[in-house]
Design an enzyme around this catalytic site. Structure first.
Site, short mmCIF file in Angstrom:
data_model
loop_
_atom_site.label_atom_id
_atom_site.label_comp_id
_atom_site.label_asym_id
_atom_site.label_seq_id
_atom_site.Cartn_x
_atom_site.Cartn_y
_atom_site.Cartn_z
N TYR A 170 2.36 2.58 -12.28
CA TYR A 170 1.39 3.57 -12.06
C TYR A 170 1.22 4.38 -13.20
O TYR A 170 -0.19 4.89 -14.42
CB TYR A 170 1.10 4.76 -11.50
CG TYR A 170 0.27 4.14 -9.52
CD1 TYR A 170 1.48 3.26 -8.87
CD2 TYR A 170 -0.46 5.61 -9.16
CE1 TYR A 170 0.32 2.71 -8.13
CE2 TYR A 170 -1.03 4.83 -8.01
CZ TYR A 170 -0.69 3.97 -7.20
OH TYR A 170 -0.78 3.00 -6.13
N LYS A 192 11.32 -6.13 -5.79
CA LYS A 192 11.12 -7.94 -6.04
C LYS A 192 12.38 -7.78 -7.05
O LYS A 192 12.08 -8.33 -8.14
CB LYS A 192 9.85 -7.94 -6.18
CG LYS A 192 8.54 -7.72 -4.71
CD LYS A 192 8.58 -9.41 -4.51
CE LYS A 192 8.01 -10.65 -5.18
NZ LYS A 192 8.55 -11.84 -4.41
N ASP A 250 7.43 -8.10 -0.45
CA ASP A 250 6.78 -9.33 0.09
C ASP A 250 7.56 -9.31 1.91
O ASP A 250 7.12 -9.49 2.94
CB ASP A 250 6.65 -10.54 -0.49
CG ASP A 250 7.95 -11.31 -1.15
OD1 ASP A 250 9.20 -10.80 -0.73
OD2 ASP A 250 7.63 -12.74 -0.72
N ASP A 309 2.84 2.22 -2.01
CA ASP A 309 1.15 2.53 -1.79
C ASP A 309 0.27 1.77 -0.83
O ASP A 309 0.46 1.72 0.42
CB ASP A 309 0.21 2.04 -3.77
CG ASP A 309 -0.84 2.50 -2.93
OD1 ASP A 309 -1.49 3.16 -2.65
OD2 ASP A 309 -1.88 1.45 -3.75
N ASP A 361 0.35 1.75 3.26
CA ASP A 361 -1.40 1.42 4.68
C ASP A 361 -0.76 0.83 5.62
O ASP A 361 -1.06 1.14 6.35
CB ASP A 361 -2.19 0.72 3.26
CG ASP A 361 -3.27 1.84 2.36
OD1 ASP A 361 -2.62 3.06 1.84
OD2 ASP A 361 -4.26 1.69 2.18
C1 IPM Z 1 -2.61 7.20 -2.40
C2 IPM Z 1 -3.94 6.98 -2.89
C3 IPM Z 1 -3.57 7.16 -3.99
C4 IPM Z 1 -2.37 5.97 -5.00
C5 IPM Z 1 -5.38 6.63 -5.23
C6 IPM Z 1 -5.95 7.53 -4.43
C7 IPM Z 1 -5.17 6.79 -6.64
O1 IPM Z 1 -3.97 5.57 -2.61
O2 IPM Z 1 -2.07 8.22 -2.02
O3 IPM Z 1 -1.86 6.04 -1.86
O4 IPM Z 1 -2.55 4.51 -5.17
O5 IPM Z 1 -1.80 6.14 -4.95
MG MG Z 2 -3.15 4.28 -1.31
#
Ligand code: IPM
Ligand code: MG
Length: 350
Positions: free
Chosen positions: A136, A187, A220, A244, A248
């Site tokens: 990032y 990884k 993975d 990230d 999710d």
């Molecule tokens: C998160 C989001 C952010 C990230 C974006 C909006 C920059 O996806 O907080 O998970 O990738 O960190």
């Molecule tokens: Mg995210």
């Protein structure tokens, strides 16, 4: 005086943080609330996604609570002026290197997951994501045009030992107060940063945390194990990009991305940055359809980790569970409540 900086942001951000604000005004009216534009709305009104004054305030307040940033209308804006750049800039300025993303399956929601209830019932995972390093932020990065006209995009994944150690320490300490197990994901089979990550975590564990269970897992495989047998995990420790993705995925296990809070923490005593992990959801923004529980539970995390009101955090988390047990459901959970009605349900349970 204790101050919370509220950064509603874009899309559904203002709707969901509005409910968190109502809850805070009820729970702790003595805490001052400052509100500032952030992300796309800040770019529109102030010409930058993160104004200097907002950043300075974030460093001075006790905690910052953000809604969400971004939206399709800013897709063509230069990268450094995009809403997401404001968020990355804020995380970096606040030095919040450890991102705590709990994935908790509320008993009343076991049926809302796309996975079988028997797989997710009782799920309680804490993902610790490194937040201010890795690909990032790594340099060099950019898109260049080569002599023969081809274009080339470059991102750099980079970690040093200090960055790995400080976030690992947070994960090990959390595990001690939970089920005492850390799964470190990278990884190392293909990446140098992954190899270093594994070495540093292993050495720190031997030096300071030998009483905590440690397991290494390729990222993975972790993605696969999360849907196969998610309850094997207690604390997942991982880098910025893998965190990230895995967070999710873990969020969806619990029924809805709209439910999940997060806390980003820096050194002891520095203000934390709290945000629901759902995005700005432009498709449903402004319609009162968004689930405010991710924002409300993020406020609970702020009460616990930055505002020194752990008992209020307990009370608030219990009120959310009670509202869900009482049948309160927004659309993402298969119900019909509006954002404000879900806020009402939590206030009633309080
Ligand atoms: C998160 C989001 C952010 C990230 C974006 C909006 C920059 O996806 O907080 O998970 O990738 O960190
Ligand atoms: Mg995210």
């Amino acid at each position: 005086m204790t101050t919370l900086l509220l950064l509603p942001g874009d899309g559904i951000g203002p709707e969901v943080t509005d409910q968190a604000r109502r809850v805070l005004e009820r729970l702790a009216p003595e805490i001052a609330i400052e509100t500032r534009a952030f992300g796309g709305i800040s770019y529109e009104t102030l010409g930058t996604p993160l104004a200097d004054e907002t950043r300075d305030l974030a460093l001075k307040c006790d905690a910052a609570l953000m809604g969400a940033v971004g939206g399709p209308q800013w897709a063509g804006v230069a990268r450094h002026l995009r809403p997401e750049a404001g968020l990355l800039g804020l995380r970096s300025a606040m030095g919040v290197f450890a991102n705590l993303r709990p994935a908790l399956c509320f008993p009343a929601l076991a049926d809302a997951s796309t996975l079988k209830p028997e797989v997710v019932r009782g799920l309680d995972i804490m993902i610790v994501r490194e937040l201010t390093g890795g690909v990032y932020f790594g340099q060099p990065r950019g898109i260049e045009t080569l002599a023969d006209g081809r274009r080339r995009g470059v991102d750099t994944q980079v970690y040093d030992t200090t960055e790995i150690e400080r976030v690992s320490r947070v994960a090990f300490n959390l595990a001690r107060n939970r089920r005492n197990k850390v799964t470190s994901c990278e990884k190392s089979n293909v990446m140098e940063t992954g190899l270093l990550w594994r070495e540093v975590v292993t050495a720190l564990h031997a030096r300071e945390f030998a009483d905590v269970g440690l397991e290494h897992m390729l990222a993975d495989n972790a993605a696969m194990q999360l849907v196969k047998n998610p309850r094997q995990f207690d604390v997942i420790l991982t880098d910025n990009l893998f965190g990230d993705l895995l967070s999710d995925e873990a969020a969806q296990l619990t029924g809805s991305l709209g439910m999940l809070p997060s806390a980003a923490l820096g050194v002891d005593g520095a203000p934390g940055l709290y945000e629901p992990i759902h995005g700005s959801a432009p498709d449903i923004a402004g319609q009162g359809l968004a689930n405010p529980l991710g924002a409300i539970l993020s406020l609970a995390m702020a009460l616990r980790w930055s505002l020194k009101r752990a008992s209020l955090a307990d009370t608030l988390e219990a009120a959310v569970a009670a509202a869900l047990t009482g049948g309160a459901r927004t659309r993402d959970l298969g119900g019909t409540l509006t954002t404000a009605q879900m806020g009402d349900a939590v206030l009633a349970a309080l």
